[in-house]
Design a protein around this motif. Structure first.
Motif: not given
Length: 135
Positions: A47-48, A11-12, A40-41, A53-55
């Protein structure tokens, strides 16, 4: 049930792919925010952080929370730089990308020098190619 870590890693990768294929920033931002919720869930903190960082880079490119974004990236970078890990490379990479997209060549080159050879930390990803051109 499956391998959650590998699924989140994919997903990353997908989120970075969306960024680098020049998809519209507003649609990427929506997907990134949804992805952060999923991470988060699933308690996928590393990975979050990559998605955060991308967001942060996407928001900066959109002119949203630019100063707060810089503080977030600098905070992640300061923590990661102590161990010289992959997270520091991701932060440096996205800072370099933002500078390139804003045509801030001098700042991008300074970031390359400060980051060191991020290709050693991210050898199998396509993103460090920019580093090679600025080096």
């Amino acid at each position: 049930i499956g391998d959650t870590d590998s699924a989140c890693y994919c997903l990353v990768g997908r989120m970075h792919y969306l960024f680098f294929i020049s998809r519209s920033l507003d649609s990427i931002q929506k997907e990134l925010e949804a992805t952060i919720h999923v991470m988060t869930q699933l308690n996928q903190d590393d990975n979050k952080s990559k998605i955060v960082i991308l967001l942060t880079a996407v928001k900066k490119l959109r002119g949203l929370d630019a100063e707060a974004g810089d503080e977030i990236l600098d905070s992640i970078l300061a923590t990661a730089a102590e161990t010289r890990n992959i997270m520091a490379a991701y932060v440096s990479l996205m800072k370099i990308e933002v500078c390139i997209l804003f045509q801030q060549w001098g700042e991008a080159i300074d970031l390359v020098r400060k980051a060191g050879d991020i290709r050693l930390v991210l050898p199998s990803t396509f993103a460090p190619v920019r580093y090679t051109f600025l080096e």
